[in-house]
Scaffold this active site. Structure first.
Site, PDB file in Angstrom:
ATOM      1  N   HIS A   1      -3.816   3.245  -2.766  1.00 32.78           N
ATOM      2  CA  HIS A   1      -3.048   3.243  -1.518  1.00 32.78           C
ATOM      3  C   HIS A   1      -2.169   1.999  -1.405  1.00 32.78           C
ATOM      4  CE1 HIS A   1      -5.701   6.483  -0.459  1.00 32.78           C
ATOM      5  NE2 HIS A   1      -6.762   5.703  -0.398  1.00 32.78           N
TER       6      HIS A   1
ATOM      7  N   HIS B   1      -5.572  11.169   0.231  1.00 33.79           N
ATOM      8  CA  HIS B   1      -6.297  11.381  -1.020  1.00 33.79           C
ATOM      9  C   HIS B   1      -5.971  12.747  -1.615  1.00 33.79           C
ATOM     10  CE1 HIS B   1      -8.844   8.786   1.549  1.00 33.79           C
ATOM     11  NE2 HIS B   1      -8.906   8.078   0.452  1.00 33.79           N
TER      12      HIS B   1
END
Lengths: 331, 331
Positions: free
Chosen positions: B56, B218
Site C-alpha cells: 500500500h 487488497h
C-alpha cells in the site's frame, strides 16, 4: 488496460482542469494548455519555461513553482506542444531578464521550441535554450535525432530553477542547465507497454517473460528485448550502460530511481536498494537519492535510473528550497 | 504483469533496504520490519505507531516523520504485521507519554495490534488504539468485520500526528484521531486487479469492459461489477455512495483523489477535476485537495475518493508542518 478518463480527446484538458482545482498556487490556462506560477512574471528574474507531450506527469506542470519552473506547456499525449503555447508561456512569465527554454531532445519539441524562440525574439524577449539528452540507451530513435531527453530533465529544471530564483542572469542559468545535462545520464527498462488514449492500442507488445532494455518515455523501442530479469539484473543493466558512457567511480551522485507510471512504489524502493548497492560497489557515493514516479510514460511498468555527477555548487542548488506540486522541500 | 523485484519472498525486506538507503531521516530495522523516526523516542511526546500489510506504499512507512507517524510496521504483502513487530515499534518510540496505535479495520490487523497493546501494557506503556473504518462500499468483506480502513488512514495519521507534535496528551490525540475517522468516508473503483508476488495470480479477473465498484485495497470484492464507465461516471458512483452515507452539502472538505498504484497521475487529475465539479454541484466546498497515489494496492489501476468533513481545528492540524518521505509541507 482500462483508463480513468472521459474521452481520449479530452484527457489533457480534463487533467489541466484537475490540476487547476487541486493547486491554487498555479494559474492554468486550459485553452492554451499552459500552466504558470501565480506569482509570475517576477520582475528581474529569469523565467524558466519547459513543456512537452503529456503523459509524463508530474513532468512538467508538476514542477512549476518556487525554485523550479515558471511555466509549462502541455502538448497532447506524447505530442510536442505547439509554438503558440510556448510563446504564450514565455510572454506570460517574462520579467525582463529573459527566458530559458528547457527542451527534451525529441524532433517535434526541438522544432516547436525553436519556432517559439524566434517568435520571442520578434517580441524582444531574450531567450536561451537548453536541450536535455541524457538517455544513453540509443543514439537515435523513432522520435529523436541524437539521444533522448528523459529523467535528467528533472535535475536540469530543479537546479536551473534554483539559480534563477537566486537572481542569476540568463547566461548563468543556461550554463548551469547545460552543465547538469552534460553531467547526467539515464537508462530505462520497460516491463510493460503503455497505451496512448487516442490510439487505444499498446505502443508495443511484450511477451509475459520479456522486458525491453533502454526504453524511451513514449514506448519507442529500446536497445534490446531480453528475458525478464530480477530487479538486481535490471538495475545492473541500467547502471552498467550509464557507467560505460560516463564512469561513476569516485563521483558524488544525485540518483533518481524513477517509476514509469504503472510500477508500484514498493517495487521502486526494491530497485533503489539495488541501485544504491551497485553504485557503492562501483566506487560511487550517492549523496542525494530520489525515488518515485517523476518522469512517467502513462501506465508503463518499469523504471528508469538517472544519475548526475554533482559538484558542491550543483549540490547546493539541488538542496535549495523548492515548492511545486511534485517536488517540495526547504522553506 | 512483470514485477520489478528479486524474489517474491524478499520484496518487503528489499523495499525496506531501499527505504533506508533513500531516507536518512528514517531508522529502518529490516530484521523486525519496522521503520521509525531518527529522532524517536521524543521525551514527553505521544508516540504514533501504525502499520499493516505491505503493498500500500507510501502508506505507512512513507508517513513516518515530523508531524505524522513515529513508527510503522511493515507486514508481508497484504498481510498484517505480527505482534512482535508492533510491540518493538511501540517500545522504540515510547517517550513516556504513551503510544497511539492507528489500525486499519482488517481482522488480522485488529487481532495483532490488540495483542501488541496487551504486551505494551505489560511493559507499563500506556496505549490507546484507534480503528480506521472509512470505506462505505461494504459492511463486511472477506478481510473485515465491519467497514474497511482505507484512504482516511492518511487523514487520521496526519492530523493526530500534528496534535501529538504539539504536545497534546494521549487522550486528546486519540480523540482527534477518532473524530477524523468519524468525519471521513471513502469509496474505491478498480479498473484492473493486482497480483500479489507470492501468488503470481491476479486477485480477481475483470473483463476488458468491466470495472469493480467499491473495491478494497487488497483486491477483495467490492459492491458490484459493472460496465466500465467514464471518469465522470466513476467519480459520480464514488461520491454518490459517500454522500448517501454522510451528506456533504454545506461541508468544508478535505478531499483525496488517490491513485491505486497502476493509474498514471494524468488520470488521477482527470478524476480530481470530476470530483471537484461534483462536490461543488452538491453544495460542498473543497478547502484542502490532495491528488496522488498515497494508499495503493500494488499495481491496481483505479482510484479511491476519500473525504473528511473538516472543522477549523482539523483544518489547522492538517495544515501543520509535516516532513515525511511522501507528505511534506510547512517548515
Amino acid at each position: 488496460m482500462r483508463k480513468l478518463i472521459n474521452a481520449p480527446a479530452d484527457v489533457v484538458s480534463d487533467a489541466l482542469r484537475g490540476l487547476a482545482a487541486a493547486h491554487p498556487s498555479l494559474r492554468v490556462d486550459a485553452a492554451s494548455g499552459t500552466v504558470r506560477r501565480a506569482d509570475a512574471p517576477r520582475p528581474g528574474k529569469v523565467g524558466l519555461v519547459s513543456g512537452g507531450g503529456s503523459g509524463h506527469e508530474p513532468l512538467h506542470a508538476g514542477f512549476v513553482g518556487h525554485g523550479m519552473l515558471d511555466a509549462a506547456c502541455a502538448g497532447e499525449v506524447f505530442t510536442s506542444p505547439v509554438p503558440d503555447q510556448i510563446i504564450a508561456a514565455t510572454m506570460a512569465v517574462h520579467g525582463g531578464a529573459g527566458v530559458l527554454l528547457v527542451v527534451k531532445n525529441y524532433t517535434g519539441d526541438i522544432l516547436n521550441f525553436r519556432m517559439a524562440a524566434e517568435l520571442a525574439e520578434d517580441e524582444d524577449i531574450e531567450v536561451a535554450t537548453v536541450v536535455v539528452d541524457d538517455d544513453v540507451a540509443v543514439e537515435d530513435s523513432t522520435f529523436t535525432a541524437g539521444r533522448r531527453g528523459t529523467g535528467a530533465t528533472l535535475f536540469v529544471e530543479k537546479i536551473a530553477g534554483a539559480l534563477a530564483e537566486e537572481g542569476a542572469d540568463l547566461g548563468a542559468v543556461a550554463a548551469a542547465a547545460r552543465e547538469v545535462n552534460e553531467r547526467s545520464r539515464s537508462f530505462g527498462v520497460a516491463l510493460s507497454p503503455c497505451t496512448v488514449p487516442a490510439s487505444g492500442e499498446p505502443t508495443f507488445e511484450l511477451g509475459p517473460d520479456e522486458m525491453e532494455l533502454g526504453i524511451g518515455i513514449h514506448g519507442e523501442p529500446g536497445r534490446e528485448r531480453v528475458k525478464a530479469g530480477t530487479a538486481a539484473e535490471i538495475v545492473d543493466a541500467s547502471l552498467s550502460a550509464i557507467d560505460a558512457d560516463m564512469p561513476v567511480a569516485g563521483a558524488e551522485l544525485l540518483v533518481l530511481v524513477n517509476g514509469m507510471g504503472g510500477t508500484p512504489l514498493i517495487e521502486q524502493y526494491v530497485a533503489y536498494a539495488e541501485a544504491a548497492r551497485w553504485l557503492e560497489g562501483h566506487g560511487a557515493s550517492v549523496v542525494r537519492p530520489l525515488v518515485g514516479p517523476f518522469v512517467t510514460s502513462l501506465e508503463m511498468a518499469g523504471c528508469m535510473v538517472s544519475v548526475c555527477r554533482l559538484t558542491p555548487e550543483l549540490t547546493r542548488l539541488w538542496d535549495a528550497p523548492v515548492q511545486t506540486p511534485a517536488l517540495r522541500w526547504g522553506r
